[in-house]
Design an enzyme around this catalytic site. Structure first.
Site, PDB file in Angstrom:
ATOM      1  N   TYR A 482     -10.193  10.089  -0.829  1.00 29.54           N
ATOM      2  CA  TYR A 482      -8.820   9.590  -0.726  1.00 29.54           C
ATOM      3  C   TYR A 482      -7.839  10.627  -1.286  1.00 29.54           C
ATOM      4  O   TYR A 482      -7.114  11.269  -0.563  1.00 29.54           O
ATOM      5  CB  TYR A 482      -8.689   8.252  -1.447  1.00 29.54           C
ATOM      6  CG  TYR A 482      -7.348   7.606  -1.241  1.00 29.54           C
ATOM      7  CD1 TYR A 482      -7.074   6.919  -0.063  1.00 29.54           C
ATOM      8  CD2 TYR A 482      -6.345   7.694  -2.209  1.00 29.54           C
ATOM      9  CE1 TYR A 482      -5.827   6.340   0.153  1.00 29.54           C
ATOM     10  CE2 TYR A 482      -5.104   7.115  -1.997  1.00 29.54           C
ATOM     11  CZ  TYR A 482      -4.850   6.440  -0.823  1.00 29.54           C
ATOM     12  OH  TYR A 482      -3.616   5.878  -0.619  1.00 29.54           O
ATOM     13  N   SER A 562      -5.835   5.954   5.502  1.00 34.51           N
ATOM     14  CA  SER A 562      -4.467   6.001   5.020  1.00 34.51           C
ATOM     15  C   SER A 562      -4.158   7.411   4.524  1.00 34.51           C
ATOM     16  O   SER A 562      -4.232   8.370   5.293  1.00 34.51           O
ATOM     17  CB  SER A 562      -4.263   4.937   3.948  1.00 34.51           C
ATOM     18  OG  SER A 562      -2.903   4.687   3.721  1.00 34.51           O
ATOM     19  N   ASP A 646       0.106  -2.004  12.407  1.00 37.87           N
ATOM     20  CA  ASP A 646       0.171  -1.300  11.120  1.00 37.87           C
ATOM     21  C   ASP A 646       1.601  -0.841  10.890  1.00 37.87           C
ATOM     22  O   ASP A 646       2.071   0.105  11.518  1.00 37.87           O
ATOM     23  CB  ASP A 646      -0.777  -0.098  11.130  1.00 37.87           C
ATOM     24  CG  ASP A 646      -0.910   0.549   9.746  1.00 37.87           C
ATOM     25  OD1 ASP A 646      -0.114   0.195   8.852  1.00 37.87           O
ATOM     26  OD2 ASP A 646      -1.800   1.395   9.572  1.00 37.87           O
ATOM     27  N   HIS A 681      -2.802  -2.507   8.527  1.00 34.11           N
ATOM     28  CA  HIS A 681      -3.306  -1.393   7.737  1.00 34.11           C
ATOM     29  C   HIS A 681      -4.685  -1.683   7.146  1.00 34.11           C
ATOM     30  O   HIS A 681      -5.338  -0.785   6.643  1.00 34.11           O
ATOM     31  CB  HIS A 681      -2.306  -1.073   6.619  1.00 34.11           C
ATOM     32  CG  HIS A 681      -2.459   0.291   6.038  1.00 34.11           C
ATOM     33  ND1 HIS A 681      -2.336   1.441   6.786  1.00 34.11           N
ATOM     34  CD2 HIS A 681      -2.738   0.705   4.772  1.00 34.11           C
ATOM     35  CE1 HIS A 681      -2.523   2.495   6.011  1.00 34.11           C
ATOM     36  NE2 HIS A 681      -2.769   2.070   4.782  1.00 34.11           N
TER      37      HIS A 681
END
Length: 712
Positions: A482, A562, A646, A681
């Site tokens: 991430y 993301s 999203d 999302h």
């Protein structure tokens, strides 16, 4: 901004053979839909940048919708040809089907918890008045829609235990609608509030405080910028148009304001943010109708959260003067930050969670990206640690200040989430509930390693695999990362991930800079003009896995969602030779225009914007995934994943990225996009969609890594 996924076997043997994919199905080279180009250019500090797929930003246009349909046809046809895709879905359905219970908590003498019988699209919330009472349904989100795409957002119980205020999301959107029901009768009240986002429901007297935006323009609901929200007070039974504005800041329309009420109902706490980190803090006395809002902090340099109030003294968690967080106390008579008094000073580990239960302060600290729990008395004196089963993550410890008991959950990579009852006074822990899953978790092990990144920084990574793994470079591996927004990746259980592990695969989760695993400094080391550190860390993680022969480049997949989708896109562009498969999910892919949609401007503290300066523009332009797809490059097999609702990271990011790939890449690997319908999302996604998504994900990965699972 974050993502995770689940599986096991019914074959005669648990050990599953792994063979090169030599099936009778031969994939033909794909023919992608025609994606038109438009003559659109922008000029940034003298540099002309073409944006030929600008038209795909209009997600509500008929032309874009037709393009989505055609892209999904290609993707669905490809996935349907994978001979074991249905077998993987069946296996996922089988092991997903176990009872799940959320961490119980007490509110207004009610014990509240979530429960899912296994395959229900949404978990049902129940309540009891004592642990021995018969459970009653608090709210059943499965009844909000027939297809499970309307989900429960958050909820709050009034202090007298009479009312439930809750929010719903339609199709996975961040937009919320507030409803109120009478708990005892189950009757829905007439109160209904729309265009709520990033808001809680804070009860006070016969109503609640909340945050609402103006109604967006038609067509802009999922992509328009969300500006100038206001904090309102709604009294039950009143028309929404009559709700009183409590806080408004028209001079700063980009900021978002949220609020909460102290447990003693004496103060309203107002938080104001203009990014994903740092907040201003204001307090309003609710005991005096004419009381002014008092400014406590009006800059946005640090994070502050009110924990408690008692006799004029506030407890506050903050990273001001403490990159790893501390707890301080202050009064409204001494608001200078330098006069705050430490209650629990900054420790060597990162303070990541705080609860006040039984007149004790229960704290969660991160040490090398896993949790430990320390208990302090109300004066900030250390008492003891709470015993945990192994290295993993905790959640819970929610209760009233005078409760003697509370609950917490614990999980890790191969330790499904179990619930424990904790006696705050005696410091004793007992197992309250654990799931029954037909998987032998003793077959697997978890290892934490530390490797050097490009600049010499030591970076941690967890590696999970079946015991007895042979380090021959031939193991199918998923690297997950991430690296942003101060978000920490700690060990967690995912039943879908068991599909990979039980097929002899390796799961590696790397704790990249940009996250919060080591506090504010670790976060800032992966932001703005230092963002390349995040990509370098990920590249070094892949090289470590290959060098230590956990895997090889033709057996390695990279996944992130993301901000992690941005990670995958950027790293794949920079080092396509390291991976056989890349899965960028709901990613931020256009770094020059991300701040122009919904709440994208809030990410500027991590990314910077293309309008800040020539230096910042050049930096963003240099790694932006959409702008760095090159011709003549041998890219891995890529499946982009996004969703049509999203409105956090708008799907235009993924649309433009895949359009660029399909236009420029001429190799044999597929570069496709999976666009989920009526989803957002990630939050609130129904079980049926999660299983379908996981089946597609692992089918795509297995096919290209040469894994043929022996599911029958």
């Amino acid at each position: 901004m974050n993502l995770h996924l689940i599986n096991k076997l019914t074959c005669v043997t648990i050990g599953i053979a792994m063979v090169a994919c030599n099936t009778s199905t031969t994939m033909e080279k794909l023919t992608y839909p025609n994606t038109k180009k438009v003559d659109t250019t922008d000029i940034y500090f003298g540099t002309e940048v073409s944006d030929p797929y600008r038209w795909l930003e209009d997600d509500m246009s008929a032309e874009t919708k037709d393009w989505v349909v055609e892209q999904n046809k290609v993707t669905d046809a490809f996935l349907d040809q994978i001979p074991y895709r249905k077998a993987i879905e069946d296996r996922l359905t089988q092991i997903w089907n176990y009872e799940k219970i959320g961490t119980p908590f007490k509110k207004a003498e009610l014990l509240v918890y979530a429960k899912n019988d296994g395959l229900q699209n949404q978990s049902i919330y129940y309540y009891k008045k004592t642990t021995d009472d018969e459970e009653k349904v608090l709210i059943d989100p499965n009844k909000l829609s027939e297809d499970g795409t309307v989900s429960l957002g958050s909820f709050s119980i009034s202090d007298d235990g009479r009312y439930l205020g809750y929010t719903i999301s339609r199709g996975g959107s961040d937009w919320r609608e507030i409803f109120v029901k009478d708990i005892e009768s189950g009757k829905l009240l007439d109160d209904h509030i729309q265009w709520v986002k990033f808001s809680g429901i804070s009860w006070f007297k016969n109503g609640f405080f909340y945050t609402r935006f103006d109604t967006p323009k038609e067509g802009d609901e999922l992509k328009g910028e969300n500006k100038n929200p206001k904090v309102y007070y709604h009294q039950l039974g009143d028309e929404v148009v009559n709700d009183a504005v409590i806080f408004d800041d028209p001079a700063h329309p980009d900021r978002i304001s949220t609020c909460s009420v102290t447990d003693d109902h004496q103060y309203l706490v107002l938080y104001q943010t203009e990014s994903t980190s740092g907040n201003a803090l204001y307090i309003k006395d609710l005991t005096t109708e004419s009381a002014e809002i008092v400014k406590v902090v009006d800059d946005f340099e640090h994070d502050h959260r009110i924990l408690d109030h008692s006799d004029g003294v506030f407890l506050l968690s903050t990273n001001y003067g403490a990159p790893k967080e501390r707890i301080v106390k202050f009064s409204l008579k001494g608001l200078n930050k330098d006069e705050w008094v430490d209650l629990i000073p900054e420790q060597k580990d990162v303070l990541s969670g705080i609860s006040i239960v039984g007149n004790k302060i229960i704290t969660t600290y991160m040490t090398d990206a896993h949790d430990l729990v320390k208990v302090f008395n109300i004066n900030g004196e250390y008492l003891y640690n709470v015993d945990l089963p192994t290295i993993g993550s905790v959640d819970g410890f929610v209760g009233e200040k005078d409760d003697e008991e509370c609950y917490f959950s614990f999980n890790s990579f191969v330790y499904p989430s179990a619930i424990y009852k904790y006696n705050v006074v005696k410091n004793t822990t007992e197992l309250f509930w654990k799931p029954e899953i037909d998987i032998d978790f003793d077959l697997y092990e978890t290892k934490q390693v530390f490797f050097e990144s490009k600049d010499g920084t030591k970076v941690p990574m967890f590696i999970v695999y079946k015991k007895g793994l042979e380090l021959d470079g031939n193991n199918p591996t998923m690297l997950y990362g991430y690296g942003g927004f101060n978000i920490s990746l700690t060990p967690s259980f995912s039943v879908s991930r068991m599909v990979l592990l039980e097929n002899g695969g390796v799961y590696a989760m790397v704790n990249l800079r940009g996250g919060g695993e080591y506090g504010k400094e670790w976060h800032q080391a992966g932001t703005k003009l230092q963002k390349q550190n995040v990509f370098d860390d990920c590249i070094a993680a892949a090289e470590y896995l290959i060098d230590k022969k956990y895997t090889s480049a033709d057996k390695l997949s990279l996944m992130g969602g993301s901000n992690g989708g941005l990670l995958v896109g950027a790293v794949t562009n920079q080092r396509p030779d390291l991976f056989e498969v890349s899965i960028p999910a709901v990613g931020v892919m256009d770094m020059l225009r991300y701040h122009k949609f919904t709440i994208g401007r809030f990410w500027a503290t991590d990314y910077g914007t293309s309008e800040d300066s020539k230096e910042m523009f050049d930096y963003l332009y240099g790694y932006s995934p959409v702008h760095n797809v090159k011709e003549g490059v041998d890219y891995p097999a890529i499946m982009v994943m996004t969703a049509d609702h999203d409105d956090r990271v708008v799907p235009a990011h993924s649309f433009k990225y895949i359009a660029a790939l399909q236009d420029k890449y001429k190799g044999d690997h597929p570069v496709i996009i999976r666009i989920e319908r009526k989803a957002g999302h990630g939050a609130g996604k129904p079980t049926s969609k999660m299983i379908e998504e996981a089946a597609d994900l692992y089918s795509f990965i297995f096919y290209h890594l040469g894994v043929e699972p022996m599911y029958k």
